[in-house]
Design a protein around this motif. Structure first.
Motif, PDB file in Angstrom:
ATOM      1  N   ALA A 266       0.199  -0.501  -3.421  1.00  0.00           N
ATOM      2  CA  ALA A 266       0.388  -0.918  -1.999  1.00  0.00           C
ATOM      3  C   ALA A 266      -0.778  -1.501  -1.418  1.00  0.00           C
ATOM      4  CB  ALA A 266       0.784   0.419  -1.121  1.00  0.00           C
ATOM      5  N   GLN A 267      -1.946  -1.734  -2.066  1.00  0.00           N
ATOM      6  CA  GLN A 267      -3.322  -1.992  -1.589  1.00  0.00           C
ATOM      7  C   GLN A 267      -3.189  -3.836  -1.261  1.00  0.00           C
ATOM      8  OE1 GLN A 267      -6.772  -1.525  -3.932  1.00  0.00           O
ATOM      9  NE2 GLN A 267      -8.024  -1.839  -2.173  1.00  0.00           N
ATOM     10  N   GLY A 268      -2.418  -4.467  -2.237  1.00  0.00           N
ATOM     11  CA  GLY A 268      -2.473  -5.665  -2.037  1.00  0.00           C
ATOM     12  C   GLY A 268      -1.432  -6.075  -0.865  1.00  0.00           C
ATOM     13  N   TRP A 269      -0.511  -5.326  -0.590  1.00  0.00           N
ATOM     14  CA  TRP A 269       0.376  -5.550   0.630  1.00  0.00           C
ATOM     15  C   TRP A 269       0.188  -5.079   1.726  1.00  0.00           C
ATOM     16  CZ3 TRP A 269       4.134  -8.811  -0.622  1.00  0.00           C
ATOM     17  CH2 TRP A 269       4.616  -9.075  -1.863  1.00  0.00           C
ATOM     18  N   LEU A 270      -0.960  -4.241   1.951  1.00  0.00           N
ATOM     19  CA  LEU A 270      -1.406  -3.700   3.241  1.00  0.00           C
ATOM     20  C   LEU A 270      -2.843  -3.758   3.761  1.00  0.00           C
ATOM     21  CD1 LEU A 270       0.568  -0.349   2.841  1.00  0.00           C
ATOM     22  CD2 LEU A 270       1.210  -2.553   4.001  1.00  0.00           C
ATOM     23  N   ALA A 271      -3.737  -3.923   2.744  1.00  0.00           N
ATOM     24  CA  ALA A 271      -5.109  -4.055   2.830  1.00  0.00           C
ATOM     25  C   ALA A 271      -5.511  -5.362   3.116  1.00  0.00           C
ATOM     26  CB  ALA A 271      -5.921  -3.137   1.851  1.00  0.00           C
TER      27      ALA A 271
ATOM     28  N   TRP B  81      -0.297 -12.045   1.095  1.00  0.00           N
ATOM     29  CA  TRP B  81      -0.986 -12.756   2.120  1.00  0.00           C
ATOM     30  C   TRP B  81      -0.212 -12.850   3.442  1.00  0.00           C
ATOM     31  CZ3 TRP B  81      -1.130 -17.113   5.214  1.00  0.00           C
ATOM     32  CH2 TRP B  81      -2.197 -17.259   5.843  1.00  0.00           C
ATOM     33  N   LEU B  82       0.789 -13.644   3.390  1.00  0.00           N
ATOM     34  CA  LEU B  82       1.609 -13.598   4.467  1.00  0.00           C
ATOM     35  C   LEU B  82       2.022 -12.140   5.254  1.00  0.00           C
ATOM     36  CD1 LEU B  82       3.314 -15.217   6.373  1.00  0.00           C
ATOM     37  CD2 LEU B  82       5.038 -15.321   4.828  1.00  0.00           C
ATOM     38  N   THR B  83       2.355 -11.121   4.230  1.00  0.00           N
ATOM     39  CA  THR B  83       2.673  -9.898   4.678  1.00  0.00           C
ATOM     40  C   THR B  83       1.637  -9.281   5.568  1.00  0.00           C
ATOM     41  OG1 THR B  83       4.080  -9.498   2.920  1.00  0.00           O
ATOM     42  CG2 THR B  83       3.481  -7.381   3.888  1.00  0.00           C
TER      43      THR B  83
ATOM     44  N   TRP C 160      -1.231  -7.352  10.310  1.00  0.00           N
ATOM     45  CA  TRP C 160      -2.435  -7.018  10.846  1.00  0.00           C
ATOM     46  C   TRP C 160      -2.430  -8.353  12.172  1.00  0.00           C
ATOM     47  CZ3 TRP C 160      -5.613  -3.080  10.578  1.00  0.00           C
ATOM     48  CH2 TRP C 160      -5.354  -2.217   9.301  1.00  0.00           C
ATOM     49  N   GLY C 161      -2.160  -9.450  11.969  1.00  0.00           N
ATOM     50  CA  GLY C 161      -2.386 -10.412  12.974  1.00  0.00           C
ATOM     51  C   GLY C 161      -1.080 -10.373  14.100  1.00  0.00           C
TER      52      GLY C 161
END
Length: 52
Positions: A5-10, A31-33, A38-39
């Motif tokens: 999940a790190q690539g999807w959330l961090a 990146w979009l997720t 976050w944005g």
């Protein structure tokens, strides 16, 4: 070892992929997720909290 999940959330993991120059369609989706979470997501929560 990276967690799945790190690539999807961090944000850090996603920026590392972005700066590496090896952007596959999966990495663009990650990146979009992260951008949306976050944005957009945190700003929306902050605006909602401020209006209460």
């Amino acid at each position: 070892m990276r967690r799945p999940a790190q690539g999807w959330l961090a944000p850090y993991a996603t920026v590392r992929n972005l700066l590496s120059g090896e952007m596959t369609p999966l990495r663009w989706a990650q990146w979009l997720t992260v951008l949306l979470l976050w944005g957009v997501g945190l700003n929306t929560l902050g605006a909602a909290h401020r209006t209460r």
